[in-house]
Write a protein that holds these residues in place. Structure first.
Motif, PDB file in Angstrom:
ATOM      1  N   GLY A 190      54.079 -17.952 -22.235  1.00 12.01           N
ATOM      2  CA  GLY A 190      54.126 -19.292 -22.948  1.00 12.01           C
ATOM      3  C   GLY A 190      55.559 -19.548 -23.704  1.00 12.01           C
ATOM      4  O   GLY A 190      56.413 -20.442 -23.556  1.00 12.01           O
ATOM      5  N   VAL A 191      55.889 -18.178 -24.413  1.00 15.69           N
ATOM      6  CA  VAL A 191      57.157 -18.294 -25.223  1.00 15.69           C
ATOM      7  C   VAL A 191      58.402 -18.412 -24.156  1.00 15.69           C
ATOM      8  O   VAL A 191      59.433 -18.932 -24.412  1.00 15.69           O
ATOM      9  CB  VAL A 191      57.072 -16.981 -26.062  1.00 15.69           C
ATOM     10  N   GLY A 192      58.095 -17.408 -23.012  1.00 16.40           N
ATOM     11  CA  GLY A 192      59.069 -17.646 -22.204  1.00 16.40           C
ATOM     12  C   GLY A 192      59.432 -18.907 -21.223  1.00 16.40           C
ATOM     13  O   GLY A 192      60.375 -19.106 -21.070  1.00 16.40           O
ATOM     14  N   ALA A 193      58.178 -19.551 -21.175  1.00 14.78           N
ATOM     15  CA  ALA A 193      58.454 -20.802 -20.692  1.00 14.78           C
ATOM     16  C   ALA A 193      58.879 -21.835 -21.571  1.00 14.78           C
ATOM     17  O   ALA A 193      59.564 -22.647 -21.188  1.00 14.78           O
ATOM     18  CB  ALA A 193      56.921 -21.260 -20.252  1.00 14.78           C
ATOM     19  N   LEU A 194      58.777 -21.650 -22.938  1.00 14.82           N
ATOM     20  CA  LEU A 194      59.625 -22.550 -23.936  1.00 14.82           C
ATOM     21  C   LEU A 194      61.067 -22.305 -23.945  1.00 14.82           C
ATOM     22  O   LEU A 194      61.781 -23.297 -24.070  1.00 14.82           O
ATOM     23  CB  LEU A 194      58.806 -22.349 -25.269  1.00 14.82           C
ATOM     24  N   TYR A 212      63.079 -17.300 -14.072  1.00 14.78           N
ATOM     25  CA  TYR A 212      62.639 -15.981 -13.829  1.00 14.78           C
ATOM     26  C   TYR A 212      62.294 -15.520 -15.221  1.00 14.78           C
ATOM     27  O   TYR A 212      61.739 -14.426 -15.177  1.00 14.78           O
ATOM     28  CB  TYR A 212      64.254 -15.514 -13.500  1.00 14.78           C
ATOM     29  N   ILE A 213      62.458 -16.336 -16.131  1.00 11.70           N
ATOM     30  CA  ILE A 213      61.864 -15.758 -17.465  1.00 11.70           C
ATOM     31  C   ILE A 213      60.536 -15.361 -17.840  1.00 11.70           C
ATOM     32  O   ILE A 213      60.091 -14.353 -17.851  1.00 11.70           O
ATOM     33  CB  ILE A 213      62.324 -16.501 -18.861  1.00 11.70           C
ATOM     34  N   PRO A 214      59.426 -16.383 -17.420  1.00 12.63           N
ATOM     35  CA  PRO A 214      58.077 -16.156 -17.503  1.00 12.63           C
ATOM     36  C   PRO A 214      57.701 -15.502 -16.424  1.00 12.63           C
ATOM     37  O   PRO A 214      56.739 -14.421 -16.598  1.00 12.63           O
ATOM     38  CB  PRO A 214      57.484 -17.441 -17.350  1.00 12.63           C
ATOM     39  N   VAL A 215      58.211 -15.273 -15.213  1.00  8.78           N
ATOM     40  CA  VAL A 215      58.085 -14.419 -14.055  1.00  8.78           C
ATOM     41  C   VAL A 215      58.141 -13.029 -14.442  1.00  8.78           C
ATOM     42  O   VAL A 215      57.569 -12.000 -14.174  1.00  8.78           O
ATOM     43  CB  VAL A 215      58.531 -14.687 -12.756  1.00  8.78           C
ATOM     44  N   THR A 216      59.270 -13.061 -15.021  1.00  6.74           N
ATOM     45  CA  THR A 216      59.874 -11.305 -15.618  1.00  6.74           C
ATOM     46  C   THR A 216      58.800 -10.796 -16.447  1.00  6.74           C
ATOM     47  O   THR A 216      58.438  -9.531 -16.424  1.00  6.74           O
ATOM     48  CB  THR A 216      61.229 -11.482 -15.808  1.00  6.74           C
ATOM     49  N   VAL A 217      58.427 -11.792 -17.542  1.00  5.70           N
ATOM     50  CA  VAL A 217      57.365 -11.129 -18.446  1.00  5.70           C
ATOM     51  C   VAL A 217      56.300 -10.672 -17.854  1.00  5.70           C
ATOM     52  O   VAL A 217      55.586  -9.513 -17.959  1.00  5.70           O
ATOM     53  CB  VAL A 217      57.111 -12.448 -19.428  1.00  5.70           C
ATOM     54  N   VAL A 218      55.701 -11.488 -16.681  1.00  2.00           N
ATOM     55  CA  VAL A 218      54.527 -11.069 -16.121  1.00  2.00           C
ATOM     56  C   VAL A 218      54.543  -9.771 -15.394  1.00  2.00           C
ATOM     57  O   VAL A 218      53.851  -8.855 -15.511  1.00  2.00           O
ATOM     58  CB  VAL A 218      54.019 -12.118 -15.251  1.00  2.00           C
TER      59      VAL A 218
END
Length: 88
Positions: free
Chosen positions: A40-44, A57-63
């Protein structure tokens, strides 16, 4: 110049995703809640638009970073497979 900017946006978004994944792994235990908060933070951060078209790429890289690091065994000093402490 556009390709250089695109490459920098990609690298920047990957670095931010990796840092978020590392923060979850270092400061808390990986579970559904902490992973959801990090994504969620990455998506924000991605919604702000600082990383151009590569912001997804941010939330995908977190996962992927969290799931890979959580399943990678870390060596311990008592591990008998290590021949010496200098192998670390």
């Amino acid at each position: 110049m556009g390709s250089v900017r695109n490459a920098l946006h990609t690298l920047g978004s990957l670095v931010v995703g990796i840092l978020l994944a590392a923060a979850v792994l270092v400061f808390s235990q990986l579970n559904a809640v902490t992973l959801s908060v990090a994504v969620g933070v990455g998506a924000l951060i991605a919604a702000v638009g600082w990383f151009g078209n590569n912001r997804e790429y941010i939330p995908v890289t977190v996962v992927f970073g969290s799931s890979w690091a959580a399943h990678t065994p870390m060596p311990t000093p008592s591990d008998t497979s290590c021949k010496s402490a200098s192998a670390w």
